[in-house]
Design a protein around this motif. Sequence first.
Motif, PDB file in Angstrom:
ATOM      1  N   ARG A  20     -12.779   4.244  92.818  1.00  0.00           N
ATOM      2  CA  ARG A  20     -11.578   4.128  91.993  1.00  0.00           C
ATOM      3  C   ARG A  20     -11.793   4.819  90.662  1.00  0.00           C
ATOM      4  O   ARG A  20     -12.902   5.220  90.338  1.00  0.00           O
ATOM      5  CB  ARG A  20     -11.213   2.668  91.787  1.00  0.00           C
ATOM      6  N   ARG A  21     -10.723   4.910  89.926  1.00  0.00           N
ATOM      7  CA  ARG A  21     -10.772   5.469  88.580  1.00  0.00           C
ATOM      8  C   ARG A  21     -11.434   4.460  87.645  1.00  0.00           C
ATOM      9  O   ARG A  21     -11.348   3.256  87.856  1.00  0.00           O
ATOM     10  CB  ARG A  21      -9.344   5.754  88.089  1.00  0.00           C
ATOM     11  N   PRO A  22     -12.092   4.938  86.579  1.00  0.00           N
ATOM     12  CA  PRO A  22     -12.694   4.013  85.619  1.00  0.00           C
ATOM     13  C   PRO A  22     -11.642   3.334  84.755  1.00  0.00           C
ATOM     14  O   PRO A  22     -10.551   3.878  84.543  1.00  0.00           O
ATOM     15  CB  PRO A  22     -13.578   4.932  84.764  1.00  0.00           C
ATOM     16  N   LYS A  23     -12.008   2.166  84.276  1.00  0.00           N
ATOM     17  CA  LYS A  23     -11.162   1.409  83.348  1.00  0.00           C
ATOM     18  C   LYS A  23     -11.949   1.211  82.056  1.00  0.00           C
ATOM     19  O   LYS A  23     -13.179   1.266  82.056  1.00  0.00           O
ATOM     20  CB  LYS A  23     -10.829   0.047  83.946  1.00  0.00           C
ATOM     21  N   ALA A  24     -11.243   0.931  80.993  1.00  0.00           N
ATOM     22  CA  ALA A  24     -11.907   0.702  79.700  1.00  0.00           C
ATOM     23  C   ALA A  24     -12.935  -0.421  79.813  1.00  0.00           C
ATOM     24  O   ALA A  24     -14.004  -0.353  79.203  1.00  0.00           O
ATOM     25  CB  ALA A  24     -10.875   0.390  78.624  1.00  0.00           C
ATOM     26  N   ALA A  25     -12.643  -1.428  80.619  1.00  0.00           N
ATOM     27  CA  ALA A  25     -13.574  -2.549  80.785  1.00  0.00           C
ATOM     28  C   ALA A  25     -14.862  -2.144  81.491  1.00  0.00           C
ATOM     29  O   ALA A  25     -15.855  -2.879  81.445  1.00  0.00           O
ATOM     30  CB  ALA A  25     -12.882  -3.681  81.549  1.00  0.00           C
ATOM     31  N   ASP A  26     -14.891  -0.970  82.128  1.00  0.00           N
ATOM     32  CA  ASP A  26     -16.064  -0.490  82.867  1.00  0.00           C
ATOM     33  C   ASP A  26     -17.045   0.297  82.000  1.00  0.00           C
ATOM     34  O   ASP A  26     -18.150   0.604  82.448  1.00  0.00           O
ATOM     35  CB  ASP A  26     -15.641   0.443  84.016  1.00  0.00           C
ATOM     36  N   VAL A  27     -16.644   0.653  80.787  1.00  0.00           N
ATOM     37  CA  VAL A  27     -17.412   1.618  79.989  1.00  0.00           C
ATOM     38  C   VAL A  27     -18.865   1.199  79.803  1.00  0.00           C
ATOM     39  O   VAL A  27     -19.783   2.003  80.019  1.00  0.00           O
ATOM     40  CB  VAL A  27     -16.723   1.889  78.632  1.00  0.00           C
TER      41      VAL A  27
END
Length: 185
Positions: free
Chosen positions: A7-14
């Motif tokens: 999936r695409r990254p999310k801000a919470a994944d940084v």
Amino acid sequence: MGKLEIRRPKAADVEAIHTFFRLVITDTFEKEGIADLHDDIEHEIASKHDYLSQDLESQGRQRYFLIAWMEGKIAGTIEYGPSSSLIDESTGHALRDVIEVGTVLVHPELHGLGIGSTLWSTMLLTLQARGISQFCLDSGYRNAQLIWTRKFGEADYVLDNYWGEGQHHMIWSRKVEDISISFKI
């Protein structure tokens, strides 16, 4: 292999992605026998952080990441964006307007499970869907060069001794339609 989610990254994944970059890049430098190049390791990690920021800030328009997750942890990454100045200058500007696929990283404990191939196939489908017909990639890492040569054939450009005696840099350019898409089941 457990369930693989791409999936695409999310801000919470940084934070998790940054930790992943450090782990994989440090491991790569160790396996290449260049772990003593601390400034280069930090530069490489910082560039990946910057690419991820570009993706998140532009919502995938400047750079476009895909993240593979397995059993709650990052298993791999891949992204595309503008070709680097190294590629542009080394090819006499032949690939200036060709997108570069990079940041192809797989967790060291998960090599050989088809994660990298699955990320590549997903990226190729993404490129097709976005009307992108050509891509390039490069590598100065000997282990990666072996993988890319196996996957894409001989490099189109070889910069002999670029990183030192016997340490070459290689650049490939390929048409999306010429690369087979396959998923390991």
